[in-house]
Scaffold this active site. Structure first.
Site, short mmCIF file in Angstrom:
data_model
loop_
_atom_site.label_atom_id
_atom_site.label_comp_id
_atom_site.label_asym_id
_atom_site.label_seq_id
_atom_site.Cartn_x
_atom_site.Cartn_y
_atom_site.Cartn_z
N ASP A 20 -56.10 93.21 -48.43
CA ASP A 20 -54.83 92.91 -48.15
C ASP A 20 -53.89 93.36 -49.53
OD1 ASP A 20 -52.40 92.37 -46.84
OD2 ASP A 20 -52.43 90.33 -47.69
N TYR B 113 -58.73 84.49 -43.49
CA TYR B 113 -57.48 84.65 -42.38
C TYR B 113 -58.12 84.07 -41.19
CZ TYR B 113 -54.79 88.43 -44.70
OH TYR B 113 -53.77 89.22 -45.50
N LYS C 286 -65.57 88.80 -55.82
CA LYS C 286 -65.54 87.92 -56.84
C LYS C 286 -66.52 86.97 -56.95
CE LYS C 286 -62.68 85.61 -59.73
NZ LYS C 286 -62.05 86.72 -61.09
N ASP D 263 -51.83 96.99 -50.69
CA ASP D 263 -50.45 97.08 -51.12
C ASP D 263 -50.26 97.69 -52.45
OD1 ASP D 263 -49.57 95.72 -48.86
OD2 ASP D 263 -48.00 94.58 -50.04
N ASP E 70 -60.32 91.14 -59.77
CA ASP E 70 -59.38 91.16 -60.76
C ASP E 70 -59.38 92.50 -61.62
OD1 ASP E 70 -62.03 90.19 -61.67
OD2 ASP E 70 -60.84 88.52 -62.88
C1 IPM Z 1 -51.24 93.65 -43.41
C2 IPM Z 1 -50.00 92.39 -43.34
C3 IPM Z 1 -50.80 91.46 -42.32
C4 IPM Z 1 -52.08 91.17 -43.01
C5 IPM Z 1 -49.94 90.22 -42.34
C6 IPM Z 1 -48.42 90.82 -41.75
C7 IPM Z 1 -50.35 89.14 -41.30
O1 IPM Z 1 -49.84 92.11 -44.54
O2 IPM Z 1 -51.26 94.26 -42.49
O3 IPM Z 1 -51.51 94.22 -44.71
O4 IPM Z 1 -52.19 89.96 -44.00
O5 IPM Z 1 -53.32 91.58 -42.65
MG MG Z 2 -50.73 93.24 -46.51
#
Ligand code: IPM
Ligand code: MG
Length: 355
Positions: free
Chosen positions: A243, A142, A187, A247, A219
């Site tokens: 990240d 990032y 990884k 999710d 993975d």
């Molecule tokens: C998160 C989001 C952010 C990230 C984006 C919006 C930059 O996906 O907080 O997980 O990737 O960190």
């Molecule tokens: Mg995210």
């Protein structure tokens, strides 16, 4: 206590969900005799529209001089075509880096009232889902160099020993307060940065003999999270893996709308935000689930303001609201009463009581 909170409403559903969290904070302040003072901060698409910059220096300064920052969500399709360095998300990344919040804590816990909402089989859910992802937040790909030259684009993934060590310690300390199991995810079969990551984690493990450290390739971890989530207590991982895995982890709990997060660094001033995005498709329709933001406010009280009792009161109010059968559209199921964002906030406020 007197606390100064920087409030970033942001874009899409951001303003709506933050409003509900502030209602909850006001109620807690009234009940416990605290004063919370709010300063609005422009960040994201709305700041681009207003100031031509997703996070002007002056707005960042407001956050740095606060006791903590509460954030709704930023971004939206409207700003899809602006140049990379001016995207709404860039404001968020600048904020995280500016605040030095290197440690992002994302719980994946299933609420018993919502166990039916998980897309996983009941036999898997019944084994229990209760783990935390500790994600490194201000390093890695990032924040490496990004450039595009002709037909070639480059993003650099770099980690130093020092950066790995400080997030590694948070992983071990988090595990110490829980089931004492830490899974380091990388990884290392492909990446140099991951081989360094693994080496540093194992050296650190010598300082935390009470924690059982295991390694897992990212993975495989993605697979294990859906196959056998009960095996995890604390996962520690680098920025981009965290990240993606967070999710995935949120989804197996049933609703991404329920999950809060804290980001902390060297100072007590933290950044608190739900892990979901700005959901432009339902913005302004009073449909969003504000619970992720409300629980983020609770985390702020617990981790930055040392108000554990007050945080408990909020979490209990959310639980009582779910027990009463109220659901926003994202977690609606048969026999429940559907409510909008505002009503959800009001009902949670009604359930806020001491003891
Ligand atoms: C998160 C989001 C952010 C990230 C984006 C919006 C930059 O996906 O907080 O997980 O990737 O960190
Ligand atoms: Mg995210």
């Amino acid at each position: 206590m007197n606390k100064h909170i920087a409030v970033i409403r942001g874009d899409g559903i951001g303003p709506e969900i933050v409003n509900e969290a502030l209602k909850v904070l006001d109620k807690v302040a009234e009940l416990f005799g605290h004063t919370f003072r709010y300063t609005d901060v422009d960040m994201g698409g709305c700041a681009i529209d207003k100031w031509g910059d997703p996070l002007p220096e002056r707005e960042l300064a407001k956050c740095l001089s606060s006791d903590s920052v509460l954030l709704g969500a930023v971004g939206g399709t409207k700003w899809n075509d602006v140049p990379g360095h001016l995207r709404p998300e860039k404001g968020l990344l600048r904020l995280r880096a500016g605040m030095g919040v290197y440690s992002n804590n994302r719980p994946a816990k299933i609420w018993p009232q919502l166990s039916d909402a998980s897309p996983l089989k009941k036999s898997i859910v019944d084994q229990g889902i209760d783990f935390i992802i500790v994600r490194e937040l201000i390093g890695g790909i990032y924040f490496g160099t990004h450039k595009t030259e002709g037909d070639t684009a480059t993003d650099v993934l770099q980690y130093s020993k020092k950066e790995i060590e400080r997030i590694g310690r948070i992983g071990f300390e988090t595990a110490q307060k829980r089931q004492k199991k830490l899974c380091s995810v990388e990884k290392s079969n492909v990446l140099d940065s991951s081989r360094l990551w693994k080496k540093v984690m194992h050296r650190l493990a010598e300082e935390y003999p009470d924690v059982a450290l295991s390694d897992m390739l990212v993975d495989n971890c993605a697979m294990q999270i859906v196959k056998n989530p009960a095996q995890f207590d604390v996962i520690v991982t680098e920025n981009m893996f965290g990240d993606i895995l967070s999710d995935e982890a949120s989804m197996i709990t049933g609703s991404i709308g329920m999950i809060p997060s804290s980001s902390l660094g060297v100072t007590g001033c933290g950044l608190y935000e739900p892990i979901h995005g700005s959901a432009p498709d339902i913005a302004g329709q009073d449909k969003a689930n504000p619970i992720g933001t409300i629980l983020s406010a609770a985390m702020m009280l617990r981790f930055s303001f040392d108000m554990a009792l007050e945080a408990d009161v909020i979490e209990n109010a959310v639980s009582a609201y779910l027990d009463q059968g109220f659901r926003t559209a994202d977690i609606m199921s048969e026999g429940m009463t559907m409510v909008g964002c505002r009503q959800c906030g009001d009902l949670i406020v009604k359930n806020i009581r001491k003891g």
